[in-house]
Design a protein around this motif. Structure first.
Motif, PDB file in Angstrom:
ATOM      1  N   TRP A 214       0.837  -1.193   0.000  1.00 60.62           N
ATOM      2  CA  TRP A 214       0.000   0.000   0.000  1.00 60.62           C
ATOM      3  C   TRP A 214       0.878   1.251   0.000  1.00 60.62           C
ATOM      4  O   TRP A 214       2.016   1.235   0.457  1.00 60.62           O
ATOM      5  CB  TRP A 214      -0.913   0.014   1.230  1.00 60.62           C
ATOM      6  CG  TRP A 214      -2.031  -0.967   1.138  1.00 60.62           C
ATOM      7  CD1 TRP A 214      -1.958  -2.317   1.350  1.00 60.62           C
ATOM      8  CD2 TRP A 214      -3.386  -0.686   0.800  1.00 60.62           C
ATOM      9  NE1 TRP A 214      -3.182  -2.905   1.171  1.00 60.62           N
ATOM     10  CE2 TRP A 214      -4.088  -1.921   0.843  1.00 60.62           C
ATOM     11  CE3 TRP A 214      -4.089   0.477   0.483  1.00 60.62           C
ATOM     12  CZ2 TRP A 214      -5.440  -2.019   0.564  1.00 60.62           C
ATOM     13  CZ3 TRP A 214      -5.442   0.387   0.218  1.00 60.62           C
ATOM     14  CH2 TRP A 214      -6.113  -0.839   0.251  1.00 60.62           C
ATOM     15  N   GLU A 234      -3.914   3.884  -1.121  1.00 55.73           N
ATOM     16  CA  GLU A 234      -4.441   3.022  -2.180  1.00 55.73           C
ATOM     17  C   GLU A 234      -3.453   1.891  -2.405  1.00 55.73           C
ATOM     18  O   GLU A 234      -2.245   2.018  -2.118  1.00 55.73           O
ATOM     19  CB  GLU A 234      -4.688   3.798  -3.469  1.00 55.73           C
ATOM     20  CG  GLU A 234      -3.464   4.400  -4.104  1.00 55.73           C
ATOM     21  CD  GLU A 234      -3.810   5.175  -5.370  1.00 55.73           C
ATOM     22  OE1 GLU A 234      -3.004   5.107  -6.323  1.00 55.73           O
ATOM     23  OE2 GLU A 234      -4.862   5.851  -5.396  1.00 55.73           O
ATOM     24  N   PRO A 235      -3.936   0.755  -2.905  1.00 57.69           N
ATOM     25  CA  PRO A 235      -3.051  -0.405  -3.079  1.00 57.69           C
ATOM     26  C   PRO A 235      -2.158  -0.237  -4.298  1.00 57.69           C
ATOM     27  O   PRO A 235      -2.532   0.401  -5.291  1.00 57.69           O
ATOM     28  CB  PRO A 235      -4.028  -1.568  -3.254  1.00 57.69           C
ATOM     29  CG  PRO A 235      -5.253  -0.933  -3.837  1.00 57.69           C
ATOM     30  CD  PRO A 235      -5.336   0.440  -3.243  1.00 57.69           C
ATOM     31  N   GLU A 237      -0.250  -1.724  -7.628  1.00 58.26           N
ATOM     32  CA  GLU A 237      -0.740  -2.629  -8.675  1.00 58.26           C
ATOM     33  C   GLU A 237      -0.447  -4.071  -8.267  1.00 58.26           C
ATOM     34  O   GLU A 237       0.660  -4.418  -7.849  1.00 58.26           O
ATOM     35  CB  GLU A 237      -0.064  -2.308  -9.997  1.00 58.26           C
ATOM     36  CG  GLU A 237      -0.612  -3.104 -11.173  1.00 58.26           C
ATOM     37  CD  GLU A 237      -0.008  -2.674 -12.498  1.00 58.26           C
ATOM     38  OE1 GLU A 237      -0.246  -3.372 -13.492  1.00 58.26           O
ATOM     39  OE2 GLU A 237       0.702  -1.649 -12.523  1.00 58.26           O
ATOM     40  N   GLY A 238      -1.461  -4.904  -8.355  1.00 55.81           N
ATOM     41  CA  GLY A 238      -1.328  -6.309  -7.984  1.00 55.81           C
ATOM     42  C   GLY A 238      -1.709  -6.603  -6.550  1.00 55.81           C
ATOM     43  O   GLY A 238      -1.738  -7.767  -6.142  1.00 55.81           O
ATOM     44  N   THR A 239      -1.992  -5.552  -5.777  1.00 57.57           N
ATOM     45  CA  THR A 239      -2.435  -5.730  -4.386  1.00 57.57           C
ATOM     46  C   THR A 239      -3.938  -5.522  -4.307  1.00 57.57           C
ATOM     47  O   THR A 239      -4.464  -4.542  -4.844  1.00 57.57           O
ATOM     48  CB  THR A 239      -1.722  -4.729  -3.449  1.00 57.57           C
ATOM     49  OG1 THR A 239      -0.313  -4.962  -3.493  1.00 57.57           O
ATOM     50  CG2 THR A 239      -2.208  -4.899  -2.022  1.00 57.57           C
ATOM     51  N   GLU A 240      -4.630  -6.430  -3.668  1.00 57.00           N
ATOM     52  CA  GLU A 240      -6.082  -6.313  -3.555  1.00 57.00           C
ATOM     53  C   GLU A 240      -6.468  -5.267  -2.516  1.00 57.00           C
ATOM     54  O   GLU A 240      -5.760  -5.051  -1.538  1.00 57.00           O
ATOM     55  CB  GLU A 240      -6.696  -7.661  -3.175  1.00 57.00           C
ATOM     56  CG  GLU A 240      -6.529  -8.738  -4.242  1.00 57.00           C
ATOM     57  CD  GLU A 240      -7.242 -10.018  -3.856  1.00 57.00           C
ATOM     58  OE1 GLU A 240      -7.834 -10.053  -2.751  1.00 57.00           O
ATOM     59  OE2 GLU A 240      -7.193 -10.974  -4.639  1.00 57.00           O
ATOM     60  N   GLY A 241      -7.610  -4.629  -2.743  1.00 49.26           N
ATOM     61  CA  GLY A 241      -8.117  -3.664  -1.783  1.00 49.26           C
ATOM     62  C   GLY A 241      -8.624  -2.418  -2.453  1.00 49.26           C
ATOM     63  O   GLY A 241      -8.290  -2.134  -3.621  1.00 49.26           O
ATOM     64  N   GLU A 242      -9.458  -1.665  -1.736  1.00 52.75           N
ATOM     65  CA  GLU A 242     -10.018  -0.431  -2.246  1.00 52.75           C
ATOM     66  C   GLU A 242      -9.374   0.761  -1.542  1.00 52.75           C
ATOM     67  O   GLU A 242      -9.069   0.699  -0.347  1.00 52.75           O
ATOM     68  CB  GLU A 242     -11.532  -0.396  -2.003  1.00 52.75           C
ATOM     69  CG  GLU A 242     -12.307  -1.473  -2.755  1.00 52.75           C
ATOM     70  CD  GLU A 242     -12.257  -1.264  -4.259  1.00 52.75           C
ATOM     71  OE1 GLU A 242     -12.191  -0.092  -4.680  1.00 52.75           O
ATOM     72  OE2 GLU A 242     -12.276  -2.272  -4.992  1.00 52.75           O
TER      73      GLU A 242
END
Length: 325
Positions: A214, A234-235, A237-242
């Motif tokens: 993040w 914000e995450p 690229e490639g990291t999940e989450g909003e």
């Protein structure tokens, strides 16, 4: 929790407190008679005391102020009556006005603190004597019993060396009641730097990131009372989450000792919390204590279930690696 019993006796006009500590009588005596140690626990969580005068001798005065999470102030004073080191001392305790004089509209009381050795450490026997049943009932109605219990509950960390108390324990959570939790973390570094790391954007962006993957996209801080702040993440690229963020207002700022802020999740109608951050340094290490006030138990449980403590521990590890190594 060191308090084992608090009882009031309307016939004798007394309130008795019994507390047991895993420390020598000399050590316990020291924390009750050194103002810098005393102010670490004299006052319930969220109302820390600051002693501005401490003349520890018969006839001497101690003056202090407890500051609440929204900047409210409650002042008190002791007049030392007798001292029998390291066994006992006696004070006339009362509320005070802004000049340090006794507030005649509030009950004054005589308090005796007695310390005796036990097989496991020290027992405190404290007796408070009231002038009337009305004074006793007023003190109980103002929350003296629970306030005393919570204040004494802070003594374990005061009595121990900080590193002994916190070594290897990471970020620790204590649920105090339905609305309050206490989070503690020892940071290996000086208090001034830990304070700056919590208030300077260029430092915040290096460590206040939660789990790996993040990044902080917004970091605006006005640490003066009445000022506001805003954070957003914000995450990668490639990291999940909003993406998400928090905003709030600074209520109290006493650098580098204490900062109290509100915290609200940006863009939601979730109720805000009050976050009370306190820092204490000993031998180059800083104990961080965060007391969070929630609107109710349901909100408390919902927030804690998000994995907040794990995210905080990851951030504090990063703080130590990147800023105070």
């Amino acid at each position: 929790m060191p308090v084992t019993d608090i009882t009031s006796d309307p016939e004798k006009l007394t309130m008795n407190i019994v507390a047991d500590f895993a420390a020598t009588p000399e050590r316990v005596w020291h924390v009750f008679t050194d103002p810098r140690q005393l102010e670490r626990f004299w006052g319930p969580p969220g109302w820390p005391a600051t002693f501005t005068r401490f003349d520890f001798a018969p006839g001497g005065l101690a003056q202090y102020a407890m500051t609440g999470p929204r900047g409210e102030t409650s002042r008190g004073r002791w007049e030392f009556l007798t001292i029998d080191e390291p066994r006992s001392f006696e004070v006339l305790d009362g509320f005070a006005d802004e000049h340090g004089d006794l507030d005649d509209g509030m009950p004054a009381m005589r308090m005796v603190f007695a310390f005796e050795p036990t097989a496991t450490g020290t027992r405190l026997n404290g007796v408070t004597y009231f002038h009337s049943i009305d004074d006793l009932e007023k003190a109980v109605g103002m929350g003296m019993v629970e306030g005393t219990r919570m204040a004494m509950g802070q003594l374990d960390v005061v009595l121990q060396d900080l590193r002994d108390y916190a070594a290897g324990k990471g970020t620790r959570l204590e649920v105090l009641d339905d609305q309050h939790v206490r989070i503690t973390r020892l940071v290996e570094g000086p208090r001034d730097l830990v304070w700056r790391a919590h208030h300077e954007p260029e430092l915040l962006k290096q460590w206040l990131l939660g789990p790996d993957g993040w990044r902080m996209t917004v970091c605006e801080v006005d640490a003066a009372p009445g000022g506001t702040y805003r954070y957003a993440w914000e995450p990668d690229e490639g990291t999940e989450g909003e993406p998400f963020g928090f905003d709030g207002e600074t209520l109290v700022s006493d650098a580098p000792r204490r900062a109290v802020t509100t915290e609200h999740m940006t863009g939601t109608d979730y109720p805000a919390t009050v976050n009370d951050l306190q820092l204490y340094e000993e031998n180059g290490a800083t104990l961080l204590t965060l007391i969070i006030t929630y609107p109710d138990a349901a909100t408390r449980d919902m927030v804690l279930a998000t994995g907040m403590i794990d995210g905080m521990e990851t951030s504090y590890q990063r703080l130590e690696r990147q800023l105070v190594a």
